[in-house]
Scaffold this active site. Structure first.
Site, short mmCIF file in Angstrom:
data_model
loop_
_atom_site.label_atom_id
_atom_site.label_comp_id
_atom_site.label_asym_id
_atom_site.label_seq_id
_atom_site.Cartn_x
_atom_site.Cartn_y
_atom_site.Cartn_z
CB ILE A 137 -5.77 -1.17 -38.60
CG1 ILE A 137 -6.02 -1.97 -39.83
CG2 ILE A 137 -6.31 -1.01 -37.41
CD1 ILE A 137 -7.02 -2.63 -38.96
CG HIS A 138 -8.25 5.00 -39.37
ND1 HIS A 138 -8.03 4.09 -40.78
CD2 HIS A 138 -9.55 5.93 -39.12
CE1 HIS A 138 -9.88 4.43 -40.79
NE2 HIS A 138 -10.07 5.76 -39.87
NE ARG A 139 -14.20 4.32 -37.49
CZ ARG A 139 -13.65 4.34 -38.88
NH1 ARG A 139 -12.94 3.58 -39.77
NH2 ARG A 139 -13.91 5.76 -39.37
NE ARG A 166 -7.16 7.58 -33.02
CZ ARG A 166 -8.76 7.70 -34.31
NH1 ARG A 166 -8.93 6.88 -35.30
NH2 ARG A 166 -9.24 8.76 -33.93
CG ASP A 180 -9.79 0.17 -38.62
OD1 ASP A 180 -9.75 0.46 -39.86
OD2 ASP A 180 -9.79 -0.12 -37.53
#
Ligand code: UDP
Length: 357
Positions: A196-198, A229, A271
């Site tokens: 998950i990084h968006r 992030r 994502d």
């Protein structure tokens, strides 16, 4: 010999570049420029080592810059300087990051032909920076290498239907096929794999916490390599990974490791753009925590499911059974060869045009 300057800067671009650069080196003076968009050892250097990617000829070392505009502008300055010095015959850009955008804007203004790998993909949400980057890159490219037929059709709908558009297959499929023998499922015990990084999943602490709660509640352990992030957002929000013992937070893993985690997972939760494709190529069910995807074909027969608002539905969806599997959705592993060949033709045609003037 014609020179091609490949512009890379982010993790997925290193992987695509690893697939293509050895082929380009056979045909062209293949130079590479690393913007430094991703710079942590395990987001950048480790991929050059693992995938034996030649050291970039030019490194801008942009690093962490706050704001899309500042980051893109700094990259543009550096790319322009190198382009003016080196006078490449073409600039090659990959995918849809700010590195892609910066390369496209510099090259079009210097009137250097642009070749775009992973052209034509669309998520149909112009609020997202990657969609804007794709549209700009495709608009100004002379050669557009499309991973899927759907990408070709997207370009046609936008009026981009010139002879430079080519269905090649996906270079990420080339890379995965080259690795396939080495991919060993991470474990024989049931587990899930998550990436998950968006920003829309990480930047709001309440949403990030909700996602972690959903992963925590799943019936099997979740292996979760943290993108820088995501890690930063967790730290800023005071979210401790120890509060989610079912979620095994890891440092970013290598490419083969990432594929191995996917290969044995009961379900992949992500994502990421690239991970959706890899899960499909590895015949693993995927849940994409987004409201849209640029890989619509993966949604057919339930191999990939979009979940954005109703995150709590994930605990049931991980058990759903996908239907018919379409082989070769992302090509046959030979995209790179087609791309290199089309580039040679491009220069051969350009030569004919010049000599007939
Ligand atoms: N990946 C990796 N290590 C990780 C997470 C992902 O090697 O810890 C790989 C993944 O297998 C895929 C690529 O990185 O090949 C996808 O990159 P990312 O998700 O960063 O970017 P996106 O595809 O969303 O643009």
């Amino acid at each position: 010999m014609h020179s091609i300057l490949s512009i890379i800067g982010a993790r997925p671009q290193f992987i695509k570049h690893a697939a293509l650069q050895p082929l380009l080196q056979r045909h062209f003076r293949a130079l590479s420029l690393h913007t430094g968009q991703h710079f942590d050892g395990n987001m950048s250097g480790s991929f050059f080592d693992e995938l034996q990617i030649p050291k970039p000829d030019f490194q801008l070392g942009i690093g962490a810059v706050r704001g899309q505009a500042a980051q893109t502008a700094r990259m543009m300055e550096g790319i322009e300087r190198i382009c003016l010095e080196q006078q490449p015959d073409a600039v090659l850009i990959y995918g849809d990051t700010n590195t892609t955008l910066a390369g496209a804007l510099v090259a079009v203004k210097l009137q250097i032909p642009i070749f775009h790998v992973e052209a034509g993909i669309r998520g149909f949400n112009r609020a997202l920076p990657e969609e804007v980057n794709r549209i700009i890159a495709d608009t100004f490219s002379s050669l557009l290498f499309c991973p899927t037929q759907e990408a070709v059709e997207n370009l046609q709908r936008e009026g981009i239907r010139h002879e430079g558009v080519l269905l090649t297959g996906d270079v990420m499929c080339d890379m995965l096929e080259a690795m396939r023998q080495k991919i060993k499922p991470f474990s024989t015990q049931p587990y899930y794999y998550a990436t998950i990084h968006r920003p829309y999943n990480t930047d709001d602490p309440a949403r990030l916490r909700r996602i972690l709660n959903v992963l925590q509640a799943l019936d099997h352990p979740v292996y979760f390599p943290l993108h820088p992030r995501t890690q930063h957002c967790m730290e800023q929000a005071g979210i401790a990974s120890s509060a989610f013992p079912n979620v095994h937070c890891l440092a970013p893993v290598g490419y083969l490791e990432s594929l191995s985690f996917q290969a044995g997972a009961d379900c992949v939760l992500t994502d990421s753009s690239g991970v959706q494709k890899e899960a499909y190529m590895l015949r693993r069910k995927c849940i994409t925590l987004r409201s849209e995807t640029e890989w619509h074909d993966t949604l057919k027969e339930g191999w990939n499911r979009l979940v954005f608002e109703d995150l709590e539905s994930i605990s049931d969806l991980v058990h759903s059974k996908p239907g018919y599997y379409v082989e070769g959705l992302f090509g046959d592993g030979g995209a790179g060869g087609r791309i290199a060949e089309r580039m040679e033709d491009y220069f051969a045609m350009a030569g004919k045009k010049y000599s007939s003037i």
